[in-house]
Scaffold this motif. Structure first.
Motif, PDB file in Angstrom:
ATOM      1  N   GLY A 254     -19.874 -10.380  80.061  1.00 13.78           N
ATOM      2  CA  GLY A 254     -21.059  -9.523  80.081  1.00 13.78           C
ATOM      3  C   GLY A 254     -22.354 -10.289  80.202  1.00 13.78           C
ATOM      4  O   GLY A 254     -22.391 -11.453  80.611  1.00 13.78           O
ATOM      5  N   ILE A 255     -23.433  -9.607  79.820  1.00 12.73           N
ATOM      6  CA  ILE A 255     -24.788 -10.156  79.913  1.00 12.73           C
ATOM      7  C   ILE A 255     -25.430 -10.090  78.537  1.00 12.73           C
ATOM      8  O   ILE A 255     -25.318  -9.080  77.833  1.00 12.73           O
ATOM      9  CB  ILE A 255     -25.651  -9.363  80.913  1.00 12.73           C
ATOM     10  CG1 ILE A 255     -25.023  -9.388  82.308  1.00 12.73           C
ATOM     11  CG2 ILE A 255     -27.068  -9.938  80.980  1.00 12.73           C
ATOM     12  CD1 ILE A 255     -25.699  -8.452  83.303  1.00 12.73           C
ATOM     13  N   ILE A 256     -26.099 -11.178  78.155  1.00 17.64           N
ATOM     14  CA  ILE A 256     -26.906 -11.210  76.946  1.00 17.64           C
ATOM     15  C   ILE A 256     -28.359 -11.311  77.397  1.00 17.64           C
ATOM     16  O   ILE A 256     -28.781 -12.339  77.942  1.00 17.64           O
ATOM     17  CB  ILE A 256     -26.540 -12.413  76.053  1.00 17.64           C
ATOM     18  CG1 ILE A 256     -25.070 -12.350  75.651  1.00 17.64           C
ATOM     19  CG2 ILE A 256     -27.435 -12.460  74.818  1.00 17.64           C
ATOM     20  CD1 ILE A 256     -24.548 -13.649  75.057  1.00 17.64           C
ATOM     21  N   TYR A 257     -29.115 -10.240  77.224  1.00 24.00           N
ATOM     22  CA  TYR A 257     -30.500 -10.224  77.668  1.00 24.00           C
ATOM     23  C   TYR A 257     -31.438 -10.738  76.573  1.00 24.00           C
ATOM     24  O   TYR A 257     -31.265 -10.416  75.394  1.00 24.00           O
ATOM     25  CB  TYR A 257     -30.934  -8.805  78.053  1.00 24.00           C
ATOM     26  CG  TYR A 257     -30.545  -8.391  79.446  1.00 24.00           C
ATOM     27  CD1 TYR A 257     -31.109  -8.999  80.560  1.00 24.00           C
ATOM     28  CD2 TYR A 257     -29.606  -7.386  79.660  1.00 24.00           C
ATOM     29  CE1 TYR A 257     -30.752  -8.613  81.843  1.00 24.00           C
ATOM     30  CE2 TYR A 257     -29.242  -6.993  80.946  1.00 24.00           C
ATOM     31  CZ  TYR A 257     -29.821  -7.615  82.030  1.00 24.00           C
ATOM     32  OH  TYR A 257     -29.470  -7.237  83.298  1.00 24.00           O
ATOM     33  N   THR A 258     -32.435 -11.534  76.986  1.00 24.49           N
ATOM     34  CA  THR A 258     -33.503 -11.971  76.089  1.00 24.49           C
ATOM     35  C   THR A 258     -34.839 -11.621  76.733  1.00 24.49           C
ATOM     36  O   THR A 258     -34.906 -11.301  77.927  1.00 24.49           O
ATOM     37  CB  THR A 258     -33.436 -13.487  75.837  1.00 24.49           C
ATOM     38  OG1 THR A 258     -33.838 -14.167  77.035  1.00 24.49           O
ATOM     39  CG2 THR A 258     -32.037 -13.934  75.436  1.00 24.49           C
ATOM     40  N   LEU A 259     -35.906 -11.713  75.954  1.00 21.52           N
ATOM     41  CA  LEU A 259     -37.223 -11.339  76.474  1.00 21.52           C
ATOM     42  C   LEU A 259     -37.981 -12.501  77.087  1.00 21.52           C
ATOM     43  O   LEU A 259     -38.967 -12.290  77.796  1.00 21.52           O
ATOM     44  CB  LEU A 259     -38.074 -10.716  75.356  1.00 21.52           C
ATOM     45  CG  LEU A 259     -37.527  -9.434  74.727  1.00 21.52           C
ATOM     46  CD1 LEU A 259     -38.546  -8.855  73.746  1.00 21.52           C
ATOM     47  CD2 LEU A 259     -37.159  -8.398  75.770  1.00 21.52           C
ATOM     48  N   VAL A 302     -17.161 -17.280  83.062  1.00 17.64           N
ATOM     49  CA  VAL A 302     -18.004 -17.407  81.877  1.00 17.64           C
ATOM     50  C   VAL A 302     -17.853 -16.147  81.036  1.00 17.64           C
ATOM     51  O   VAL A 302     -17.541 -15.074  81.564  1.00 17.64           O
ATOM     52  CB  VAL A 302     -19.495 -17.623  82.247  1.00 17.64           C
ATOM     53  CG1 VAL A 302     -19.711 -18.964  82.918  1.00 17.64           C
ATOM     54  CG2 VAL A 302     -20.017 -16.489  83.120  1.00 17.64           C
ATOM     55  N   LYS A 303     -18.059 -16.286  79.746  1.00 17.12           N
ATOM     56  CA  LYS A 303     -18.039 -15.114  78.871  1.00 17.12           C
ATOM     57  C   LYS A 303     -19.294 -14.273  79.093  1.00 17.12           C
ATOM     58  O   LYS A 303     -19.243 -13.045  79.029  1.00 17.12           O
ATOM     59  CB  LYS A 303     -17.947 -15.550  77.407  1.00 17.12           C
ATOM     60  CG  LYS A 303     -17.925 -14.400  76.405  1.00 17.12           C
ATOM     61  CD  LYS A 303     -16.679 -13.536  76.552  1.00 17.12           C
ATOM     62  CE  LYS A 303     -16.631 -12.436  75.495  1.00 17.12           C
ATOM     63  NZ  LYS A 303     -15.453 -11.550  75.676  1.00 17.12           N
ATOM     64  N   ALA A 304     -20.421 -14.944  79.347  1.00 11.62           N
ATOM     65  CA  ALA A 304     -21.669 -14.197  79.520  1.00 11.62           C
ATOM     66  C   ALA A 304     -22.701 -15.035  80.244  1.00 11.62           C
ATOM     67  O   ALA A 304     -22.671 -16.271  80.212  1.00 11.62           O
ATOM     68  CB  ALA A 304     -22.219 -13.756  78.164  1.00 11.62           C
TER      69      ALA A 304
END
Length: 706
Positions: A254-259, A302-304
């Motif tokens: 998946g995706i881990i979003y940051t700002l 990749v995992k994310a």
């Protein structure tokens, strides 16, 4: 061709695109029929993964069978373009793209378009006003196109969560289309206001003056595979520790979003320390690295990906199993768009939000970069009006008080409004009257504030989270989903193991950021009366420096923002930051150890900077060589201005101490300051020290924004 035969052909094309089991949805067929049979203009607002791209690829194939010209797709992101070129190929549709990442291919692609070998041409909105493309390629495309597609059409609207000035040029393009050329606009994120705005723009008159009423096809925005949840944790280290404990349990990749960009790097490093295969992805990632990262995620290597919003619209991975946000986006609609990356082709996907108290500060920062006030914009117009010829963006910088990014935004808006135009060599004034639309900008700012409050309401809601998001998008079918944490009364625990939290703490407390030296003076300094240009001589440059941390860091950032905020009082160097400085210096692999310490004197924080220099000199057993002092009448440079203006303010601002004789030193000096923003203060001060004889200058600050 009658409607029945056309539908059979459409189904066959869909099978080639999506497999033999695929069948056309009713609204997909409605859109295709409107485009191919009726040659209408249509707006399709459907959830991510519904199949909007199938509409224009199938319509393209049918129109090409009928002898029509190529489809032109205006597409905003490179990731979207790469996905769509591959998708088109699977359906036997030859697609090509012209964008900033493939200039070496443009000439060949343009030739293929001219001889009819390209069925679909994807173009970034920025290309629409490139002088060569606009004046030589676009007119021919406009008059030969069989279909025009505007992807992510909410970008057209001021009210869209991702408004882009370049998209506003489409209104002009639409008026220049010949009669009978169908137009399709698509988006997954448009509320009633955006739908009305985009529909009106689609319906503008063509060359004959005929107006077109756009067909609007809106469907339910529920995502039946998504399970939404919010996990509220007290600290950054708790959020990172929670992620380390739970990432392996999240489905698939998946995706881990940051700002922020800094957060992507920090979280990627931490998760790798924990044994996870992850990669960082942001606007600063090189194009080749971006493509590699996307491919790694698509192939589940990749995992994310730990990403900013640069990985957004159009990235298509049907089996994406989760989207986690470390920090909340400023708009529920933007949040809906980002979580829409997950669960397109799987029955279950997680969409988890881990909000942070500092989210509001980040929202405020980005809000401060909005369209500037009228006096600043008028200065841009005046500079172009008074110029003898076109001015490049770099040449304009010394004449106006705007950073490069904001200046480019202003020029794009003025261009769309007809006040300036882009030509070979830069920009020039058209001489047309222009009015600053104060009411419009105030309305947009108020809307953004309302969206931020709605995002906070989403965090606190006790009702269905998916229903909340769908209501924000004015989905008439919104109803409780029965899947989210509030509907089920269950969600992820907010408990974090002590070991995971401590490991996150250790990572966050690891100080040290590189400060890269400036190597070129800004362009156009002569216009400001400063005789600096070109490359900074090696004999006047500083060495690579160090800072304790970035103001945007999720580790030291909070502590540094607290110490260096405009409202904070000047004080002695706090013990924790002194120890962090010592740790940074201990890990600095310099070629030669410094032989003395100098402070960069400060009007605003003299006590802090002096105590920093004194304590570092003492612990390092180095002589304190004094301070580079600002002239008493010197004006402090303002933050947020552009490089040329900043250097002009700093020029001749400092005095180097007369004693000791720096040319007598047999090694580098350590130059200490509280804060490095653009790096120009250190560059100018370092140049003075080198000119005074210092063999080398090693800059070190508490904080940086770089």
């Amino acid at each position: 061709m009658d409607e029945h035969a056309l539908r059979e052909l459409a189904e066959q094309q869909l099978h080639a695109l999506a497999g033999p089991e695929a069948t056309l949805r009713q609204d997909q067929w409605n859109a295709i029929r409107a485009l191919v049979l009726e040659r209408r203009r249509a707006l399709v607002v459907q959830r991510t993964g519904w199949g909007k791209s199938a509409v224009y690829f199938v319509a393209t194939a049918l129109l090409r069978e009928l002898g029509e010209g190529p489809t032109v797709i205006i597409s905003p992101l490179l990731a979207l373009m790469r996905n769509q070129v591959e998708a088109a190929a699977s359906a036997g549709v030859h697609a090509a793209t012209i964008n900033s990442s493939n200039p070496e291919e443009w000439a060949n692609i343009e030739e293929q378009v001219a001889i009819g070998e390209v069925d679909v041409l994807l173009v970034s909105p920025e290309r629409l006003n490139n002088p060569d493309f606009r004046d030589t390629i676009l007119p021919e495309l406009t008059h030969t196109a069989g279909l025009l597609v505007v992807d992510e059409a909410h970008c057209i609207s001021d009210w869209g969560h991702d408004f882009r000035p370049d998209y506003r040029r489409l209104r002009t393009l639409l008026t220049e289309l010949p009669e009978g050329v169908p137009v399709l606009a698509t988006t997954a994120t448009a509320n009633d206001r955006v739908v009305r705005d985009v529909s009106e723009q689609l319906g503008v008159g063509d060359e004959s003056g005929t107006a077109h009423e756009a067909l609007v096809l809106r469907g339910s925005l529920d995502r039946e595979s998504l399970r939404l949840g919010v996990v509220t944790l007290p600290t950054t280290q708790a959020r990172m520790g929670w992620l380390a404990e739970h990432l392996a349990d999240l489905p698939g990749s998946g995706i881990i979003y940051t700002l922020t960009v800094a957060a992507t790097d920090e979280i990627t490093g931490f998760l790798r320390d924990q044994g996870y295969e992850v990669a960082a992805y942001s606007g600063r990632t090189e194009p080749a690295e971006r493509a590699q990262a996307e491919e790694a995620l698509l192939a589940n290597r990749v995992k994310a990906l730990v990403a900013t919003s640069a990985l957004g619209m159009g990235f298509d991975k049907p089996d994406l199993g989760f989207v986690v946000h470390l920090g909340a986006p400023s708009s529920p609609i933007a949040y809906y768009q980002q979580i829409g990356r997950a669960g397109r082709g799987v029955r279950h996907a997680e969409a988890l939000l881990l909000p942070a108290p500092e989210d509001r500060d980040i929202w405020s920062y980005f809000a401060s970069l909005a369209f500037p006030g009228e006096p600043t914009v008028r200065a841009v117009l005046e500079a172009l009006t008074e110029a003898d010829g076109p001015l490049s963006t770099a040449a304009l910088e010394p004449r106006v008080d705007l950073t490069r990014t904001r200046l480019e935004m202003v020029l794009k808006v003025l261009d769309v409004d007809g006040a300036v135009q882009r030509v070979k060599g830069g920009w020039e004034s058209t001489g047309q009257p222009w009015t600053y639309d104060t009411e419009r900008y105030e309305r947009v700012a108020a809307q953004r504030r309302a969206e931020q409050q709605a995002m906070l309401d989403y965090l606190d809601t006790t009702g269905c989270r998916m229903e909340f998001l769908r209501n924000q998008l004015d989905d008439p079918h919104a109803e409780p989903c029965g899947r989210c944490d509030t509907c089920t009364g269950s969600g992820y625990s907010a408990q974090v193991g002590q070991q995971a939290a401590q490991q996150a703490e250790d990572r966050l407390r690891r100080p040290g950021v590189e400060l890269s030296p400036r190597k070129m003076w800004p362009s156009g300094m002569a216009a400001l009366g400063v005789s600096l240009s070109g490359r900074i001589p090696a004999t006047e440059q500083t060495e690579q420096g160090r800072a304790v941390g970035r103001l945007t860091d999720i580790g030291w950032g909070n502590r540094l923002r607290e110490l260096l905020s405009a409202s904070a009082s000047d004080q002695e160097l706090p013990e924790d930051l002194f120890q962090a400085c010592v740790q940074v210096l201990a890990g600095w692999e310099w070629e030669q150890r410094p032989v003395g310490v100098l402070a960069l004197g400060s009007h605003t924080r003299p006590t802090l900077v002096h105590s920093l220099a004194a304590r570092i000199a003492s612990v390092g057993r180095l002589p304190l060589l004094g301070e580079i002092t600002p002239e008493p009448t010197a004006t402090s440079p303002r933050r947020g201005t552009n490089s040329a203006q900043r250097v002009a303010t700093l020029w001749q601002r400092f005095r180097v101490p007369e004693q000791p004789d720096l040319s007598a030193l047999d090694g580098p000096v350590l130059l200490l300051d509280d804060y490095a923003d653009t790096g120009w203060t250190i560059t100018v001060a370092g140049r003075l020290l080198r000119q005074a004889g210092a063999p080398a200058v090693l800059p070190c600050t508490l904080a940086t924004t770089g």
